[in-house]
Design an enzyme around this catalytic site. Structure first.
Site, mmCIF file in Angstrom:
data_model
loop_
_atom_site.group_PDB
_atom_site.id
_atom_site.type_symbol
_atom_site.label_atom_id
_atom_site.label_comp_id
_atom_site.label_asym_id
_atom_site.label_seq_id
_atom_site.Cartn_x
_atom_site.Cartn_y
_atom_site.Cartn_z
ATOM 1 N N ASP A 82 0.785 -1.035 -0.043
ATOM 2 C CA ASP A 82 -0.038 -0.005 -0.022
ATOM 3 C C ASP A 82 0.780 1.222 0.108
ATOM 4 O O ASP A 82 0.390 2.111 -0.648
ATOM 5 C CB ASP A 82 -1.084 0.065 1.233
ATOM 6 C CG ASP A 82 -1.957 -1.053 0.953
ATOM 7 O OD1 ASP A 82 -2.356 -1.451 0.083
ATOM 8 O OD2 ASP A 82 -2.796 -1.203 1.988
ATOM 9 N N GLU A 141 -3.187 -2.414 -8.663
ATOM 10 C CA GLU A 141 -1.861 -1.511 -8.924
ATOM 11 C C GLU A 141 -2.425 -0.974 -10.292
ATOM 12 O O GLU A 141 -1.477 -0.449 -11.103
ATOM 13 C CB GLU A 141 -0.749 -2.335 -9.117
ATOM 14 C CG GLU A 141 -0.896 -3.589 -10.224
ATOM 15 C CD GLU A 141 -1.464 -4.803 -9.475
ATOM 16 O OE1 GLU A 141 -1.103 -5.924 -9.998
ATOM 17 O OE2 GLU A 141 -2.211 -4.667 -8.637
#
Length: 227
Positions: A95, A121
């Site tokens: 993250d 992503e």
């Protein structure tokens, strides 16, 4: 089964049903998943709009770009082999790496561009410049910045690269068409090893591409390269 024939009773039942319907309708209108709600609630990690918020903003931006005659382009981005970062360092670090990439995107794009995190992503950006070729230069700059500025974890450099597909707006086209083309070019960029940007089909001799599916991307609807 008991039936109601009394007019007063039927009127009371009808009124009660109307109140229930009105109450549910008001709740649904308040909580409906429309684009405005999505714009008000960005992605918590990056503070970029989510997919739905992006589509709402991007459609409006395309209308504005057409009126001022500025060329627009869509960049679809996917971090290469990001799964390995999560597997090695954990999702919390993953993250933080995504937030690091979001910072790079802010540096490489302008305040009038529409940038979003689609899922995981995957990111995208609708950019508009005076020069149509500027979009590809922005994509190359994002690749370079990502490669040259790895995420640092406790003194350890965590390398990151990104693949980008670029679709230029064509008169009479739609946002959905741009998304499909950009996603196609992104797929091909990852198939060629990643860490690059593409805005067209690669030119090969008469043979079809039959390579393995790139990690983390769904199968392209058309895997035949241009001849």
């Amino acid at each position: 089964m008991e039936t109601f024939t009394d007019t007063a009773t039927l009127t009371t039942i009808a009124a009660a049903g109307a109140l229930v319907a009105a109450g549910f309708g008001g709740w649904w209108w308040k909580h409906r998943p429309d684009g405005r709600s999505a714009c008000r609630h960005p992605d918590a990690l990056t503070q970029f709009p989510t997919r739905q918020g992006f589509m709402t903003r991007a459609r409006q931006a395309l209308i504005e770009r057409q009126s001022d005659m500025h060329p627009a382009a869509l960049l679809m981005m996917d971090l290469d082999r990001f799964k390995k970062i999560n597997e090695r360092h954990g999702r919390t670090v993953g993250d933080r790496a995504l937030a690091h990439f979001a910072t790079i995107l802010r540096r490489c794009t302008g305040s009038s561009d529409v940038v979003a995190r689609l899922a995981g992503e995957e990111f995208c950006a609708l950019v508009s410049r005076d020069d149509a070729g500027e979009a590809l230069r922005i994509a190359h700059a994002i690749c370079e910045e990502t490669r040259s500025n790895p995420f640092v974890l406790g003194g350890e450099r965590v390398p990151m690269t990104v693949s980008i597909g670029v679709a230029h707006y064509a008169a009479g086209g739609s946002l959905e068409t741009m998304v499909a083309r950009a996603d196609r070019y992104l797929f091909l960029a990852k198939a060629r090893g990643g860490d690059q940007a593409m805005d067209r089909e690669p030119r090969l001799r008469s043979r079809a591409w039959t390579g393995a599916q790139p990690q983390g991307r769904r199968q392209s609807p058309d895997t035949t390269w241009a001849i």
